[in-house]
Scaffold this motif. Structure first.
Motif, PDB file in Angstrom:
ATOM      1  N   THR A 180       0.829  -1.205   0.000  1.00  0.00           N
ATOM      2  CA  THR A 180       0.000   0.000   0.000  1.00  0.00           C
ATOM      3  C   THR A 180       0.861   1.251   0.000  1.00  0.00           C
ATOM      4  O   THR A 180       0.594   2.216  -0.722  1.00  0.00           O
ATOM      5  N   GLN A 181       1.933   1.233   0.825  1.00  0.00           N
ATOM      6  CA  GLN A 181       2.828   2.394   0.879  1.00  0.00           C
ATOM      7  C   GLN A 181       3.467   2.638  -0.484  1.00  0.00           C
ATOM      8  O   GLN A 181       3.569   3.769  -0.946  1.00  0.00           O
TER       9      GLN A 181
ATOM     10  N   ARG B  28       1.120   4.244  -2.829  1.00  0.00           N
ATOM     11  CA  ARG B  28       0.893   5.642  -2.480  1.00  0.00           C
ATOM     12  C   ARG B  28       1.999   6.529  -3.044  1.00  0.00           C
ATOM     13  O   ARG B  28       1.746   7.612  -3.562  1.00  0.00           O
TER      14      ARG B  28
ATOM     15  N   ARG C 169       1.605   9.591  -5.836  1.00  0.00           N
ATOM     16  CA  ARG C 169       2.062  10.951  -5.592  1.00  0.00           C
ATOM     17  C   ARG C 169       2.915  11.439  -6.747  1.00  0.00           C
ATOM     18  O   ARG C 169       2.823  12.581  -7.178  1.00  0.00           O
TER      19      ARG C 169
END
Lengths: 321, 243
Positions: free
Chosen positions: B220-221, B224, B228
């Motif tokens: 998930t990180q 993300r 971005r």
């Protein structure tokens, strides 16, 4: 509390009113200037730029355009007005085949655009279109938005020329009389030319500091102006405006209309769909009033606005003027 | 509580000293391998299917291709992944005489085919969510359909697709827990073995849950960060309202 709110309202009203008064005054002056600069003799009536013959368009059962025929001559500013649903926008979108006509023909550059076999992309390069919703490319900066199409198409032509030159060179090895190579600008030149042109246009309207920002940070009016410049940077023969000011707030409308007026005075051929009757009167050399899929009335602005003959026209003008 | 501590001790014993960790790592490796390769195959297949399905359908060939793709998507979304694995491994492979391929490789292919169906729908949705005006603007400038698609629509679609693609990757990782049906080793196989050796399934399966949670948290990180990077053309350069 009550008092301060009242004061704000009172102060706001004269301000807005004042600025509008000023704008109208400026308008009066410009009307005279433009009328001086663009005598109708600028229009070349010998050869139509776009010839529309018996154009029909239907969406399923619904017949939107019913047998429309008209010619658009170089230098003309054709303003298309009419009630909503009368087919104005569809007519405009048929001119560059954004909507494929269901019948009839649109002759541009000696070819019938309505024919599906015609390379429509080649012709669309020469027909600029400005959208109601601007439609700037959100993933590109302002400058890239303006230059992406000329650069891409220029490079495509360059590749084609290189490809052909390769065979000409091979052929020349066996020929006594050498065939000349096709000349093409280098990629650097193409990029430089497109960028220079774009920067010149941006400078002209004073938005050069916005060149490297993304469209999401621009105001509606700025977006519409960039949209017009993007179309201009292709050096089009004719510009189609699809209700260019309908999505803008009243204050921005002036800026955009000023730019269009400037273009008009420079002799650009235009077809403008609009709801701004004042603007139509002032810029148009010919007005098409559409109703129920046909051209209900056609003529110079003074003919259509001051002496309408068709009862449908009279009814429409009564409602909007 | 002392009982639970005892269970943990026994788990740690067989995890570390009886080489249980080797199998757990092998299982995790298999899970990641199948999920990553499956997603890659899925992206390739999904791109192909999506590009067929968003194509304008005036002509016959795109229409036929569209029907075929719809059938494919319908099949892979309409049956559970376990069924696809079992049918692929025990029915189709022996029938075409390829019964000796290792079960991990079969899993990669089946998961790839399966996620291709889902990814194609994700991509189709992403492309359709881009304003039609972008396509019109590109075409009105004289650019061709493929050029407009590649230059303007797809880059914007990717931004919309990425969260769903991350979602697809996460669900692929979780779905790999069924590969033991065809005899491939994964976390379940490794930890079930420890549990059965010790007659104590509580801690191993708790550990399995924690493994999955940590794995998916890390992924998930990663997603993300990618999002971005891709949101630079948004307002505020992607930083949402001071966050």
């Amino acid at each position: 509390m009550e008092n301060s709110r009242m004061r704000k309202v009172v102060r706001l009203i004269p301000e807005t009113k004042g600025s509008f008064d000023f704008y109208e005054e400026k308008n009066e002056k410009e009307i005279n200037e433009i009328k001086k600069e663009t005598p109708s003799s600028n229009i070349d009536y010998s050869n139509p730029l776009i010839e529309v013959k018996g154009l029909k368009k239907s969406f399923g059962e619904l017949l939107v355009l019913n047998n429309i025929s008209t010619n658009i001559y170089p230098g003309e500013k054709v303003v298309v007005i009419g009630p909503s649903g009368s087919g104005k926008s569809t007519f405009l979108r048929c001119l560059n085949c954004m909507e494929d006509p269901s019948g009839g023909s649109i002759i541009f550059d000696g070819e019938d655009l309505a024919d599906l076999k015609v390379d429509i992309n080649k012709h669309r390069e020469k027909i600029g279109m400005v959208f109601q919703q601007f439609n700037l490319f959100n993933n590109l900066t302002v400058l890239q938005n303006i230059t992406v199409a000329p650069i891409h198409l220029g490079v495509k032509k360059l590749r084609k020329a290189q490809f052909k030159n390769f065979f000409i060179k091979i052929g020349n090895a066996f020929r006594k009389e050498k065939k000349p190579l096709i000349e093409a600008k280098s990629k650097k030149e193409i990029v430089k030319e497109a960028t220079d042109n774009a920067m010149k246009l941006l400078k002209r309207i004073g938005l050069e500091e916005k060149a490297s920002v993304y469209p999401s940070t621009l105001s509606g009016g700025q977006k519409q102006i960039i949209d017009i410049i993007r179309a201009l940077n292709m050096n089009p023969k004719v510009m189609l405006f699809d209700e260019p000011t309908s999505a803008l707030d009243p204050e921005m409308v002036g800026e955009v209309l000023d730019l269009i007026k400037d273009l008009a005075s420079e002799g650009m051929t235009m077809v403008i769909v609009t709801h701004e009757m004042g603007f139509a009167k002032e810029v148009g050399t010919r007005v098409l009033l559409m109703a129920d899929g046909i051209i209900a009335e056609e003529g110079t602005p003074s003919e259509v606005f001051d002496n309408p003959k068709n009862p449908r026209t009279i009814q429409f003008l009564k409602a909007v003027l | 509580m002392g009982n639970f501590g005892n269970k943990i001790n026994r788990f740690i014993e067989s995890f570390i000293y009886d080489d249980g960790y080797k199998e757990v790592i092998k299982g995790l490796g298999n899970t990641l391998k199948i999920a990553i390769l499956g997603l890659l195959i899925g992206i390739v297949i999904g791109t192909l299917i999506a590009s067929v399905r968003v194509m304008p359908k005036y002509k016959l060939i795109p229409r036929v291709l569209d029907k075929i793709c719809a059938l494919y998507v319908g099949f892979f979304r309409g049956t559970p992944i376990v069924v696809q694995l079992l049918v692929g491994y025990f029915v189709i492979l022996p029938l075409i005489g390829l019964g000796r391929i290792s079960s991990e490789n079969v899993c990669v292919v089946i998961f790839g085919l399966n996620s291709g169906a889902y990814v194609s729908e994700v991509m189709r949705g992403g492309i359709n969510s881009v304003d039609i005006g972008q396509m019109e603007a590109g075409r009105a400038l004289g650019l061709s359909y493929p050029t407009t698609m590649m230059k303007f629509v797809v880059p914007q679609a990717i931004k919309n697709i990425l969260p769903s693609l991350g979602n697809e990757f996460i669900s692929l990782i979780k779905e790999t827990s069924v590969i033991s049906f065809v005899g491939a080793a994964d976390l379940y196989v490794a930890l079930n073995k420890i549990g059965q050796n010790n007659y104590e399934p509580m801690v191993p399966f708790l550990f399995m849950a924690i493994c999955y949670i940590i794995l998916i948290f890390l992924i998930t990180q990663l997603i993300r960060v990618l999002e971005r990077v891709l949101s630079k053309s948004d307002r505020n350069g992607g930083k949402r309202n001071g966050k």
